[in-house]
Design an enzyme around this catalytic site. Structure first.
Site, PDB file in Angstrom:
ATOM      1  N   GLU A 119      -5.844  -8.344   0.071  1.00 37.26           N
ATOM      2  CA  GLU A 119      -6.582  -8.029   1.298  1.00 37.26           C
ATOM      3  C   GLU A 119      -7.993  -7.602   0.937  1.00 37.26           C
ATOM      4  O   GLU A 119      -8.187  -6.771   0.054  1.00 37.26           O
ATOM      5  CB  GLU A 119      -5.980  -6.824   2.056  1.00 37.26           C
ATOM      6  N   GLU A 179       0.790  -1.227   0.000  1.00 32.70           N
ATOM      7  CA  GLU A 179       0.000   0.000   0.000  1.00 32.70           C
ATOM      8  C   GLU A 179       0.824   1.279   0.000  1.00 32.70           C
ATOM      9  O   GLU A 179       0.840   2.042   0.991  1.00 32.70           O
ATOM     10  CB  GLU A 179      -0.973  -0.014   1.187  1.00 32.70           C
TER      11      GLU A 179
END
Ligand code: FCB
Length: 435
Positions: free
Chosen positions: A352, A168
């Site tokens: 995720e 991320e």
């Protein structure tokens, strides 16, 4: 129970669960160095209840039980991260043998249980000594990260099924240097612009270092959202363009096209590192897969009072998780199709998705809806190869501390007792004996 079955996703589709080092390990003795999350958490008002990761889920000691739980759930894979300060306590230089030993045990433990190791090199726990030198604001992080990637690749690479450089980058850069919500907690546009470029520059150096060590199956994990304008107005359309560029296109465009969105290179021109354009071939090194983390959508409206990016966000009308994030499964479908049509034909993994919630029946419905969205995206040509539930365990949810529970397994932080939730049983019901 889920309404989907394993067969709906095609042969060899990988089901896994995900965690990250700082959020579960604890185990801060044994030569591990300090990370930016240790000091950020120790600073008043950064984290709810001033919670820190000193013990977390004590996974450093309880990993055999945790791997058993993953295996017993019928999962194929486990996505975990290495803690940079556990392996190289000062960020560069001396290596901590106890750290190498820990991850040796963990990876061998996965292989012994038939679980594919999906490793992430950087999930936010930067060694503090590197922050002292400017961390992600310093271009030297390209070399620091390459040294760490080379060590990890050399030592563990041949046993890893897949390796991601960075988790991320939007959070590493923007959330942590512009919004100030995550460590190191800056709220500074120059800091943010530098971090936005250096995080992808370091990623590219990491890819080179891993490949030089012979590591196969190298990727990156991006958090992406379904960005939309709040209304049809022309102004909100422009706001959406900024929002989408900041969240999605900076990273997708950089990594897959070697190009950042013009709307941002213009807005950030005074703050970006000089000659950043020369690095774009490093930023866009060829990869083998892309990980997508997806939680919600972003709805953007024009706000003339905000300088640089004149945008604000509104909440959508749908159901929310207990952190107030809107649940929007069709956004995952649209996003996967978009990534596949506009950016890359590489294999995609949902690295995720999940829900912060204490009512686990809602979590079961969340996963069911998101799994169906993945199957629909596959039907439209997106080459999705796997799905990882965030998270295996309730754990340290960064600025939310231990108040937010994303686990499919409940953790009692007093006793460290693990108790599978209904959502774990739903995965188990779908996956069991079909591996
Ligand atoms: C993602 C992070 C992960 C976890 C989930 C809820 O942004 O990668 O560590 O915090 O959100």
């Amino acid at each position: 129970m889920f309404s989907v079955s394993r067969q709906d996703f095609g042969p060899n589709f990988v089901f896994g669960t995900a965690t990250s080092a700082y959020q579960i390990e604890g185990g801060q003795g044994d030569g591990r160095g300090s990370s930016i999350w240790d000091t950020f958490a120790a600073t008043p008002r950064n984290v709810k209840n001033a919670d820190g990761g000193a013990i977390a889920c004590d996974h450093y000691n309880r990993w055999p039980e945790d791997l058993d739980i993953i295996r017993d759930g019928g999962f194929d894979a486990y996505r975990f991260s290495f803690a940079w300060p556990r392996l190289i306590p000062e960020g560069t230089g001396a290596v901590n043998q106890a750290g190498l030993d820990f991850y040796d045990r963990l990876i061998d433990g996965m292989l012994a249980r038939g679980l594919k190791p999906f490793a992430t090199l950087y999930h936010w726990d930067l060694p503090s000594t590197l922050q002292d030198k400017g961390g992600w604001m310093n271009r030297d992080i390209g070399n620091w990260f390459a040294e760490y990637a080379a060590l990890s690749g050399r030592h563990f690479g041949d046993r890893l099924h897949a390796t991601a450089t960075i988790n991320e980058p939007w959070c590493v850069a923007f959330l942590s240097h512009f919004l100030g919500i995550h460590a190191p907690g800056y709220r500074d546009v120059r800091a943010a612009a530098r971090a936005m470029h250096h995080v992808l520059f370091a990623h590219g150096h990491g890819v080179d270092a891993l490949r030089a060590e012979g590591v196969k199956n190298v990727g990156i994990v991006l958090n992406l959202e379904k960005s939309e304008p709040a209304t049809e107005s022309a102004e909100d359309q422009i706001a959406f363009d900024y929002g989408d560029a900041l969240f999605n296109r900076w990273y997708l465009g950089g990594v897959f096209k070697g190009q950042y969105p013009e709307v941002l290179t213009k807005a950030l021109a005074p703050y970006l590192p000089k000659d950043f354009e020369r690095d774009m071939d490093v930023v866009s090194r060829p990869l083998d897969w892309l990980g997508v983390n997806y939680y919600t959508r972003g709805l953007y409206k024009h706000d003339p009072n905000v300088p640089i990016f004149p945008i604000g966000q509104v909440k959508g009308p749908r159901e929310k998780n207990d952190l107030g994030w809107e649940i929007y499964p069709e956004g995952l479908e649209a996003l996967l199709v978009r990534v596949s049509n506009e950016y890359t034909k590489l294999p995609l993994y949902i690295t995720e998705t999940g829900m912060s919630e204490t009512d686990d029946t809602r979590r079961v419905a969340f996963y069911d809806e998101h799994l169906k969205a993945v199957a629909r995206a596959q039907g439209q040509g997106a080459d999705v190869r796997g799905f990882f539930a965030w998270s295996l365990l309730d754990n340290y949810e960064w600025a939310e501390g231990y108040t937010s529970r994303f686990g499919i397994v409940h953790v009692d932080y007093e006793t460290q007792l693990r108790t599978p939730k209904g959502s774990y049983r739903a995965f188990q019901g779908m996956l069991h004996n079909t591996r």
